[in-house]
Motif scaffolding. Structure first.
Motif, PDB file in Angstrom:
ATOM      1  N   ASP A  76       0.743  -1.224  -0.047  1.00  0.00           N
ATOM      2  CA  ASP A  76       0.005   0.027   0.070  1.00  0.00           C
ATOM      3  C   ASP A  76       0.855   1.259   0.178  1.00  0.00           C
ATOM      4  O   ASP A  76       0.157   2.279   0.142  1.00  0.00           O
ATOM      5  CB  ASP A  76      -1.020   0.034   1.340  1.00  0.00           C
ATOM      6  CG  ASP A  76      -0.260   0.164   2.430  1.00  0.00           C
ATOM      7  OD1 ASP A  76       0.958   0.290   2.664  1.00  0.00           O
ATOM      8  OD2 ASP A  76      -1.050   0.239   3.434  1.00  0.00           O
ATOM      9  N   GLY A  77       2.137   1.055  -0.261  1.00  0.00           N
ATOM     10  CA  GLY A  77       3.016   2.253  -0.239  1.00  0.00           C
ATOM     11  C   GLY A  77       3.792   2.581   1.096  1.00  0.00           C
ATOM     12  O   GLY A  77       4.895   3.115   1.104  1.00  0.00           O
ATOM     13  N   LYS A  78       3.370   2.013   2.194  1.00  0.00           N
ATOM     14  CA  LYS A  78       3.864   2.279   3.485  1.00  0.00           C
ATOM     15  C   LYS A  78       4.112   0.742   4.018  1.00  0.00           C
ATOM     16  O   LYS A  78       5.087   0.568   4.923  1.00  0.00           O
ATOM     17  CB  LYS A  78       3.087   2.862   4.394  1.00  0.00           C
ATOM     18  CG  LYS A  78       2.846   4.567   3.999  1.00  0.00           C
ATOM     19  CD  LYS A  78       2.219   5.450   5.116  1.00  0.00           C
ATOM     20  CE  LYS A  78       1.837   6.640   4.673  1.00  0.00           C
ATOM     21  NZ  LYS A  78       1.144   7.473   5.573  1.00  0.00           N
ATOM     22  N   CYS A  79       3.213  -0.210   3.622  1.00  0.00           N
ATOM     23  CA  CYS A  79       3.358  -1.509   4.513  1.00  0.00           C
ATOM     24  C   CYS A  79       3.268  -2.767   3.187  1.00  0.00           C
ATOM     25  O   CYS A  79       2.585  -2.444   2.166  1.00  0.00           O
ATOM     26  CB  CYS A  79       2.198  -1.818   5.252  1.00  0.00           C
ATOM     27  SG  CYS A  79       2.499  -0.736   6.819  1.00  0.00           S
ATOM     28  N   PHE A  80       3.904  -3.562   3.597  1.00  0.00           N
ATOM     29  CA  PHE A  80       3.980  -5.060   2.826  1.00  0.00           C
ATOM     30  C   PHE A  80       3.048  -5.869   3.572  1.00  0.00           C
ATOM     31  O   PHE A  80       3.356  -6.106   4.715  1.00  0.00           O
ATOM     32  CB  PHE A  80       5.460  -5.643   2.519  1.00  0.00           C
ATOM     33  CG  PHE A  80       5.366  -6.583   1.495  1.00  0.00           C
ATOM     34  CD1 PHE A  80       5.126  -6.559   0.171  1.00  0.00           C
ATOM     35  CD2 PHE A  80       5.310  -8.191   1.920  1.00  0.00           C
ATOM     36  CE1 PHE A  80       5.328  -7.573  -0.789  1.00  0.00           C
ATOM     37  CE2 PHE A  80       5.316  -9.236   1.145  1.00  0.00           C
ATOM     38  CZ  PHE A  80       5.219  -9.048  -0.286  1.00  0.00           C
ATOM     39  N   ILE A  81       1.840  -6.368   3.052  1.00  0.00           N
ATOM     40  CA  ILE A  81       0.869  -7.388   3.727  1.00  0.00           C
ATOM     41  C   ILE A  81       0.975  -8.743   2.999  1.00  0.00           C
ATOM     42  O   ILE A  81       0.737  -8.678   1.988  1.00  0.00           O
ATOM     43  CB  ILE A  81      -0.290  -6.672   3.515  1.00  0.00           C
ATOM     44  CG1 ILE A  81      -0.092  -5.218   4.465  1.00  0.00           C
ATOM     45  CG2 ILE A  81      -1.393  -7.472   4.303  1.00  0.00           C
ATOM     46  CD1 ILE A  81      -1.457  -4.238   3.889  1.00  0.00           C
TER      47      ILE A  81
END
Length: 52
Positions: free
Chosen positions: A25-30
């Motif tokens: 999401d641009g800040k986190c890798f999920i």
């Protein structure tokens, strides 16, 4: 396989069967399994991500 290497030298590995997808999401890798979040990683702490 998903391999995530962190700035502190730690490594997180997700083997086949432990995950079914992933999102960024641009800040986190999920990491997801059957549409459920099973791992979330702040990209400020990550050096590299390898998806095979």
């Amino acid at each position: 396989m998903i391999k995530i290497v962190f700035k502190n030298g730690s490594v997180a590995k997700w083997k086949k069967g432990e995950w079914t997808g992933y999102k960024y999401d641009g800040k986190c890798f999920i990491v997801t399994k059957n549409e459920q979040w099973v791992g979330i990683y702040n990209m400020d702490s990550v050096i590299s991500i390898i998806v095979k």
